[in-house]
Design an enzyme around this catalytic site. Structure first.
Site, mmCIF file in Angstrom:
data_model
loop_
_atom_site.group_PDB
_atom_site.id
_atom_site.type_symbol
_atom_site.label_atom_id
_atom_site.label_comp_id
_atom_site.label_asym_id
_atom_site.label_seq_id
_atom_site.Cartn_x
_atom_site.Cartn_y
_atom_site.Cartn_z
ATOM 1 N N ILE A 184 4.176 6.614 -129.634
ATOM 2 C CA ILE A 184 3.364 6.074 -130.619
ATOM 3 C C ILE A 184 3.956 6.355 -132.003
ATOM 4 C CG2 ILE A 184 1.264 6.341 -129.560
ATOM 5 C CD1 ILE A 184 0.623 8.825 -130.838
ATOM 6 N N GLY A 185 5.094 6.557 -132.123
ATOM 7 C CA GLY A 185 5.734 7.018 -133.554
ATOM 8 C C GLY A 185 7.376 7.673 -133.413
ATOM 9 N N GLY A 226 10.168 9.708 -135.618
ATOM 10 C CA GLY A 226 10.587 10.129 -136.826
ATOM 11 C C GLY A 226 12.236 10.388 -136.951
ATOM 12 N N GLY A 227 12.508 11.175 -137.910
ATOM 13 C CA GLY A 227 13.836 11.513 -138.044
ATOM 14 C C GLY A 227 14.397 12.603 -137.191
ATOM 15 N N MET A 228 13.556 13.488 -136.702
ATOM 16 C CA MET A 228 13.758 14.872 -136.009
ATOM 17 C C MET A 228 13.148 14.430 -134.629
ATOM 18 S SD MET A 228 13.290 17.865 -138.750
ATOM 19 C CE MET A 228 13.263 18.876 -137.463
ATOM 20 N N ALA A 229 11.893 14.102 -134.762
ATOM 21 C CA ALA A 229 11.202 13.878 -133.437
ATOM 22 C C ALA A 229 10.484 12.709 -133.180
ATOM 23 C CB ALA A 229 10.136 15.026 -133.517
ATOM 24 N N VAL A 289 6.962 11.176 -131.412
ATOM 25 C CA VAL A 289 5.427 11.481 -131.298
ATOM 26 C C VAL A 289 5.175 10.475 -130.068
ATOM 27 C CG1 VAL A 289 3.221 11.580 -132.074
ATOM 28 C CG2 VAL A 289 5.236 11.899 -133.530
ATOM 29 N N LYS A 322 4.417 16.120 -130.016
ATOM 30 C CA LYS A 322 5.690 15.535 -130.790
ATOM 31 C C LYS A 322 6.995 16.312 -130.201
ATOM 32 C CE LYS A 322 5.909 15.655 -135.245
ATOM 33 N NZ LYS A 322 5.770 16.033 -136.879
ATOM 34 N N ASP A 370 6.066 16.991 -148.521
ATOM 35 C CA ASP A 370 6.485 15.616 -148.152
ATOM 36 C C ASP A 370 5.053 14.810 -148.103
ATOM 37 O OD1 ASP A 370 7.866 13.516 -147.268
ATOM 38 O OD2 ASP A 370 8.008 13.829 -145.194
#
Length: 712
Positions: free
Chosen positions: A19-20, A22-25, A27, A42, A136
């Site tokens: 569902i998502g 990111g830069g590091m992980a 989701v 995550k 952030d």
């Protein structure tokens, strides 16, 4: 397809979709099998799992969120760290981001913008009180529910600011459009950096644009450090002046000139709501210009700081002198114009009274135009504040108060200042009291305390307390193991807190649970949780779904030693093979050697040789076939004497029932394919010559009966 889709973590979190990213992980959406709820997982990306710095930051995130428990912060349920996989189990949010909402709406009504901002500030205050800075804050990290509730998520770069205010990557972390000047410079960042980001978000919600835009991120970052944004009222003139002051004060470039805490900004917002005409006195173009001048002058930082302090002191002294002069002038005016002012006031009162009476008369007659633009006040009690704003926000001016309430859920109106059915002019002010939910308290850490001490602390906070005894290898008997709700979680005052108290070490025996019918994975997890050793064995059956436990070696309810081996038979999904025997009648007159061939479904599966068939004459020989389901079996006979072959019989074999049905049988095929004997000295002839007629008849009867039985 993603490698994690369909995988089950820790035997309980079954991943369903991505569902998502990111830069590091990444989701994932998943189902918590044990709690029967949807969660978000995550998972640290593979390319970072071997990087100590990334792993450290990822673990810091879980550590940061774990101590947070607030209605406006995404909850964390569980964490998992191993050499192969590192993940965090979080609350699943079914909503949209504030970023998406802003893009849909363009410019938000200032009341809605403050509604969202207030919740963000409350979440940040909760985090800041625990030494955690988000770093952030941006609309992409704010989730919005349909009832207007928001939740702050992604504390991905948060860390314990009391330990160290600087990180190696502070210069590059965060969305550049919402980054604070000190964060862009790589300076130490604290709670005031989050305040700046909130100010930028509020600016965007009120105006529909970001305060700074440029062709590249570096240029935007420089603008945050060096420039003052356009005043919000220059973009949207309807923004109230006090609200503009709040926005610009939150976005001061110099942290010391900003709001020093989220609670300070919240206080100003509440003050503005109650007095929309208030003047805070924050906005000063000269102060921004002065600050900008000092920032770019070639003097040292210390000299710049002293200059700022001196300027502030000079301004303060000048302001005091001006104030004293104004007070003296006021006294003079009061002494000089007392009588004229009293006369003017008297005339004004008379005029106002006359106009008031005239207005009331006109209104009672339906107004000058015959249209009153009146609003009949509905019953707001029990309605959500979001619905109230949506339906009546354009015709009534709501003044919102928030209070804890045990009867009404959070966000629900439970009191209104104007009764239902009353008629008010459009735009009339009405006070609505909205529930913040039950009053809550934070559960303290009671681990290793006695039950009595724990109960006393909880009762002082207003909780009911229940005791649950539980074995523990680690906690001394009579001491608290844990509580439910857990430490640092918020719970409603008056609710029951379950306190788990140690009964001492676990016993050496455990009760065997029933796991037949469970999948092998679930069964193994259940047994191992009960400190039992599991051995899995395949079991052929098509009556039970593949992978499901068919039987267990130790019955349910028995007490066995810890680590006892429990064997589980697990269905393969394939039917179990069975063996069926088919008798072959050897008739009188058969002699010599024969080869019996067995074909199953048209394929030769076995052969069997009979020597000295005359010794078997009048009896039978069995052949066996093994398989599953239902098959067609054909038995052929070949005479070694003549070389001729014939079909003895065709059968339908049902392995499940272990039965066979004769389709056709020819017992005389032995004789048909065998040449007549040329000598009378064979054992068969001797047997025939010594057999009485009665015995022969009896043999014939037996053979006939056997044949009929075969045919049936």
């Amino acid at each position: 397809m993603d490698n994690y889709i369909g995988k089950r973590l820790d035997g309980r979190y079954e991943i369903t979709e991505l569902i998502g990213m990111g830069g590091m992980a990444d989701v994932y959406k998943a189902v918590d099998i044990m709690e029967d709820r949807t969660v978000a997982v995550k998972i640290l990306k593979n390319e970072f799992s071997e990087n100590e710095e990334f792993v450290r930051r990822f673990r810091n995130e879980s550590k940061a969120i774990a101590v947070l428990s607030h209605p406006n912060i995404v909850k964390i349920y569980d964490v998992g760290f191993s050499d192969e996989l590192q993940y965090i189990i979080m609350e699943y949010i079914n909503g949209i981001t504030l970023k998406e909402f802003i893009e849909q709406q363009g410019v938000l009504r200032w009341k809605d913008a403050l509604h969202f901002t207030t919740q963000v500030l409350k979440a940040l205050q909760h985090a800041h009180d625990r030494g955690i800075v988000h770093r952030d804050i941006k609309p992409q990290n704010i989730m919005l529910f349909t009832d207007g509730t928001i939740k702050v998520m992604d504390f991905g770069i948060a860390r314990f600011s009391r330990q160290d205010g600087r990180t190696l990557s502070d210069k590059t972390i965060g969305s550049v459009h919402y980054i604070s000047p000190e964060q862009a410079r790589g300076d130490i960042t604290d709670e005031k950096s989050d305040i700046y980001s909130v100010g930028v978000m509020l600016y965007e919600m009120l105006t529909g644009v970001k305060p700074f835009e440029a062709d590249n991120p570096v240029a935007v970052a420089l603008m945050h450090m060096q420039e003052t944004p356009k005043m919000p009222r220059d973009i949207v003139a309807s923004i109230p002046e006090p609200l503009e002051e709040i926005v610009m004060h939150a976005m001061e470039r110099e942290p010391s000139r900003r709001y020093q805490s989220a609670s300070q900004m919240l206080k100003d917002i509440e003050t503005f709501k109650h007095d929309p005409d208030i003047v805070f006195g924050y906005t000063s173009s000269s102060s921004q210009d002065a600050e900008s001048t000092i920032f770019f002058s070639p003097i040292t930082a210390a000299e710049a700081n002293n200059a700022l302090k001196q300027q502030a002191q000079d301004e303060s002294e000048e302001a005091e002198e001006d104030e004293e002069e104004e007070e003296e002038e006021e006294e003079e005016k009061k002494r000089s114009y007392v009588i004229p002012i009293l006369a003017a006031v008297t005339v004004a009162v008379v005029i106002i009274a006359a106009f008031t009476i005239l207005y009331m008369v006109v209104e009672s007659m339906g107004g000058l135009t015959g249209s009153t633009n009146n609003v009949t006040i509905p019953n707001f009690i029990g309605m959500s504040i979001t619905d109230a704003r949506s339906e009546y926000g354009d015709v009534l001016d709501f003044v919102i108060e928030e209070e804890n309430n045990d009867e009404y859920a959070e966000g629900i109106i439970f009191e209104q200042s104007v009764a239902e059915g009353e008629v008010k002019k459009e735009g009339a002010e009405i006070e609505l009291t909205v529930s913040k939910g039950p009053k809550t308290e934070i559960i303290p850490d009671l681990t290793d305390q006695t039950y009595e001490d724990a109960r006393n602390q909880l009762e002082k906070l207003g909780f009911e307390v229940s005791e649950t005894l539980q074995n523990s290898d680690d906690v001394e008997e009579g001491r608290v193991i844990k509580t439910n709700p857990a430490v640092n979680e918020e719970a409603a005052v008056g609710s029951t807190v379950k306190v788990f108290v140690s009964k001492g070490p676990l016993q050496k025996t455990v009760k065997v649970p029933y796991v037949v019918g469970e999948t092998s994975g679930d069964a193994k997890a259940i047994l191992e949780k009960n400190k039992l050793t599991v051995v899995l064995e395949d079991y052929d059956t098509d009556e039970v779904e593949k992978g499901v436990v068919v039987s267990q070696s130790v019955s349910e309810g028995q007490y066995v030693d810890v680590n006892t081996e429990i064997t589980l038979q697990v269905s393969t999904g394939n039917a179990a093979a069975a063996t069926v025997s088919i008798p072959i009648n050897v008739p009188i007159g058969a002699w010599g050697s024969y080869v019996i061939s067995v074909s199953v479904n048209g394929s030769l599966t076995s052969t069997q040789t009979i020597d000295d068939a005359e010794n078997w004459a009048g009896g039978n020989i069995s052949v066996s076939v093994t398989g599953t389901g239902e098959e067609t079996v054909i038995i052929s006979i070949t005479s070694s004497e003549s070389g001729e072959s014939a079909t003895y019989g065709q059968y339908t074999v049902n392995y499940k029932d272990q039965t066979y049905t004769a389709v056709s049988v020819n017992t005389n095929c032995f004789v048909d394919i065998t040449p007549e004997q040329t000598t009378a000295s064979t054992e068969a002839e001797e047997k025939t010559t010594t057999t009485t007629a009665a015995e022969a008849d009896e043999d014939d009867t037996d053979t006939t009966d056997a044949t009929e039985a075969e045919e049936e």
